[in-house]
Design an enzyme around this catalytic site. Sequence first.
Site, PDB file in Angstrom:
ATOM      1  N   GLY A   1       0.831  -1.209   0.000  1.00 60.51           N
ATOM      2  CA  GLY A   1       0.000   0.000   0.000  1.00 60.51           C
ATOM      3  C   GLY A   1       0.861   1.253   0.000  1.00 60.51           C
ATOM      4  O   GLY A   1       0.351   2.363  -0.006  1.00 60.51           O
TER       5      GLY A   1
ATOM      6  N   SER B   1       6.546  -0.449  -3.121  1.00 58.29           N
ATOM      7  CA  SER B   1       6.074  -1.714  -3.716  1.00 58.29           C
ATOM      8  C   SER B   1       5.153  -1.448  -4.903  1.00 58.29           C
ATOM      9  O   SER B   1       5.060  -2.268  -5.824  1.00 58.29           O
ATOM     10  CB  SER B   1       5.384  -2.585  -2.663  1.00 58.29           C
ATOM     11  OG  SER B   1       4.440  -1.847  -1.937  1.00 58.29           O
TER      12      SER B   1
ATOM     13  N   CYS C   1      11.412 -10.179  11.089  1.00 63.71           N
ATOM     14  CA  CYS C   1      10.236 -10.223  10.236  1.00 63.71           C
ATOM     15  C   CYS C   1      10.621 -10.526   8.797  1.00 63.71           C
ATOM     16  O   CYS C   1       9.981 -11.342   8.121  1.00 63.71           O
ATOM     17  CB  CYS C   1       9.499  -8.890  10.339  1.00 63.71           C
ATOM     18  SG  CYS C   1       8.121  -8.809   9.233  1.00 63.71           S
TER      19      CYS C   1
ATOM     20  N   CYS D   1       8.056  -3.083  11.405  1.00 70.95           N
ATOM     21  CA  CYS D   1       7.336  -3.933  10.495  1.00 70.95           C
ATOM     22  C   CYS D   1       6.039  -4.462  11.122  1.00 70.95           C
ATOM     23  O   CYS D   1       6.064  -5.145  12.128  1.00 70.95           O
ATOM     24  CB  CYS D   1       8.274  -5.091  10.176  1.00 70.95           C
ATOM     25  SG  CYS D   1       7.667  -6.256   9.034  1.00 70.95           S
TER      26      CYS D   1
HETATM   27  N1  LIG Z   1       1.838  -5.570   4.735  1.00 72.19           N
HETATM   28  C1  LIG Z   1       2.592  -5.842   3.677  1.00 72.19           C
HETATM   29  N2  LIG Z   1       2.094  -6.613   2.692  1.00 72.19           N
HETATM   30  C2  LIG Z   1       2.833  -6.908   1.597  1.00 72.19           C
HETATM   31  N3  LIG Z   1       4.101  -6.494   1.432  1.00 72.19           N
HETATM   32  C3  LIG Z   1       4.650  -5.743   2.385  1.00 72.19           C
HETATM   33  C4  LIG Z   1       3.934  -5.356   3.553  1.00 72.19           C
HETATM   34  N4  LIG Z   1       4.753  -4.590   4.305  1.00 72.19           N
HETATM   35  C5  LIG Z   1       5.911  -4.494   3.643  1.00 72.19           C
HETATM   36  N5  LIG Z   1       5.873  -5.191   2.493  1.00 72.19           N
HETATM   37  C6  LIG Z   1       6.942  -5.370   1.487  1.00 72.19           C
HETATM   38  O1  LIG Z   1       8.198  -5.115   2.080  1.00 72.19           O
HETATM   39  C7  LIG Z   1       8.827  -3.990   1.423  1.00 72.19           C
HETATM   40  C8  LIG Z   1       9.573  -3.158   2.426  1.00 72.19           C
HETATM   41  O2  LIG Z   1       8.652  -2.691   3.362  1.00 72.19           O
HETATM   42  P1  LIG Z   1       8.993  -1.487   4.316  1.00 72.19           P
HETATM   43  O3  LIG Z   1       7.776  -1.178   5.073  1.00 72.19           O
HETATM   44  O4  LIG Z   1      10.226  -1.829   5.043  1.00 72.19           O
HETATM   45  O5  LIG Z   1       9.446  -0.347   3.292  1.00 72.19           O
HETATM   46  P2  LIG Z   1       8.706   0.848   2.578  1.00 72.19           P
HETATM   47  O6  LIG Z   1       9.813   1.625   1.962  1.00 72.19           O
HETATM   48  O7  LIG Z   1       7.770   1.556   3.485  1.00 72.19           O
HETATM   49  O8  LIG Z   1       7.883   0.143   1.379  1.00 72.19           O
HETATM   50  P3  LIG Z   1       6.500   0.619   0.731  1.00 72.19           P
HETATM   51  O9  LIG Z   1       6.686   2.047   0.246  1.00 72.19           O
HETATM   52  O10 LIG Z   1       6.254  -0.350  -0.387  1.00 72.19           O
HETATM   53  O11 LIG Z   1       5.463   0.524   1.835  1.00 72.19           O
HETATM   54  C9  LIG Z   1       7.677  -3.251   0.743  1.00 72.19           C
HETATM   55  O12 LIG Z   1       8.124  -2.480  -0.337  1.00 72.19           O
HETATM   56  C10 LIG Z   1       6.794  -4.390   0.331  1.00 72.19           C
HETATM   57  O13 LIG Z   1       7.260  -5.005  -0.851  1.00 72.19           O
END
Ligand SMILES: Nc1ncnc2c1ncn2[C@@H]1O[C@H](COP(=O)(O)OP(=O)(O)OP(=O)(O)O)[C@@H](O)[C@H]1O
Length: 414
Positions: A13, A17, A101, A207
């Site tokens: 979200g 990603s 995680c 996380c």
């Molecule tokens: N709840 C979730 N469901 C699916 N994938 C997740 C979820 N949380 C994190 N991810 C995956 O792990 C990656 C890294 O997450 P993180 O929260 O550390 O970084 P982020 O830079 O905030 O990423 P994003 O902008 O995609 O939220 C995300 O880009 C995504 O691919």
Amino acid sequence: MSNIRRVIVAVSGGVDSAVAALFLKQKGYDVVGVFMENWDLRDETGFCSVVQDAEDAQWVCSRLDIPFHRVSFVKEYWHDVFCNLLKEYQNGYTPNPDILCNRQIKFDAFYKYALDKLDANAIATGHYACTTFGDFLENYDPSEGVRLLKSLDHFKDQTFFLSQVAQIPLQRTMFPLGNLVKNQVRQIASESGMDYIVRKKESTGICFIGSRNFRNFISLYLVDKQGYFRDIDNGRVVGEHSGIHQWTVGQRCRIGGQIRPYFVARKEPKSGDIFVASGTNHPSLFVQLFFAARPHWIHSVPQPLLQEGMFECDFRFQHTKPLLKCVLIITTNNEVLIRLVRPLRAITPGQDKSDVADCCVCHVDMGKAMKEFSPLYVCMGLDQIRRPVESASRLQNVSSVVETRSDEQSRKLI
Ligand SMILES: Nc1ncnc2c1ncn2[C@@H]1O[C@H](COP(=O)(O)OP(=O)(O)OP(=O)(O)O)[C@@H](O)[C@H]1O
């Protein structure tokens, strides 16, 4: 890997990603977006953004016209991450939940789900990281094994949090953002009609647990156990506390009736005593020599360590902290002894209120022979590095090794 057809992307979200999924779609893969739910809302006491995040993840997938799945790893997160954290906290350690995680959920439960249940050839995430197999596994070669590399964007680099990931899932992982900087990613998202996601507040904190005070949060799950604060210089009781899990080494303690501020120097899980040092620069708050047990080498043990038993490398306290020279020495019982070039304080004053368990990182410089990739990272919970060799105690937790692109190579790429 030429026969990749189906890629499952972890869609959170957030913007990263979303752009990772966009790239995969543009490359013509059969892309499926999966949102992971890892925390049971009924366990929450505070605000949780998971509902909104899931809706946003679904919005991203419909915008990109890819199928969307929502999967629950609540059970796995509870058993493999959270219970582990609770146990470690009770034992006086401060593990990093994000590292756990990634190891247990994203690169194990999610990886298996993608391959076994969704028939995927590979997984992808929006992490800022690279591997030797390339952003889209174009250099896939399982006989060589994969190495984790720092991302181009050093500021956003997330390899620190990926340092415990296992070799096999990493071999089939794409990091489509590894060679981009964050601003480019945001711009690409805007230009692709995903401004709504760009404007969304960046996720912070731990996380799946979010940005609440982690120590307060974990305290909800642990029974208080009273103990004493003792002055480390003379063993004198200077105060009382209600549980060692509430305190981190280096943290300032507010003990009534004391003129000079005290800081946590050592915790003793058996007696429940916390030894505190008077003044922020007390020698017991600094560490220079310590052991790390059970190193996790993502690719393989670095050759110099195998052949010569030691080598020089760099050490970093938290992933944004400057590097510090150190020497790694392999011991007869396969532990790694780490000697820093100068003593390092556990937490600098500005971080005393840090909610997140701190980690340290050791960046190994392989020198000229392996200029291209300099192996990185011994990382462990902050409290682990607080065990100096002199006390003869051994670290219980794991350390891990990934590899990084050298600064020189990154500069060339920029
Ligand atoms: N709840 C979730 N469901 C699916 N994938 C997740 C979820 N949380 C994190 N991810 C995956 O792990 C990656 C890294 O997450 P993180 O929260 O550390 O970084 P982020 O830079 O905030 O990423 P994003 O902008 O995609 O939220 C995300 O880009 C995504 O691919």
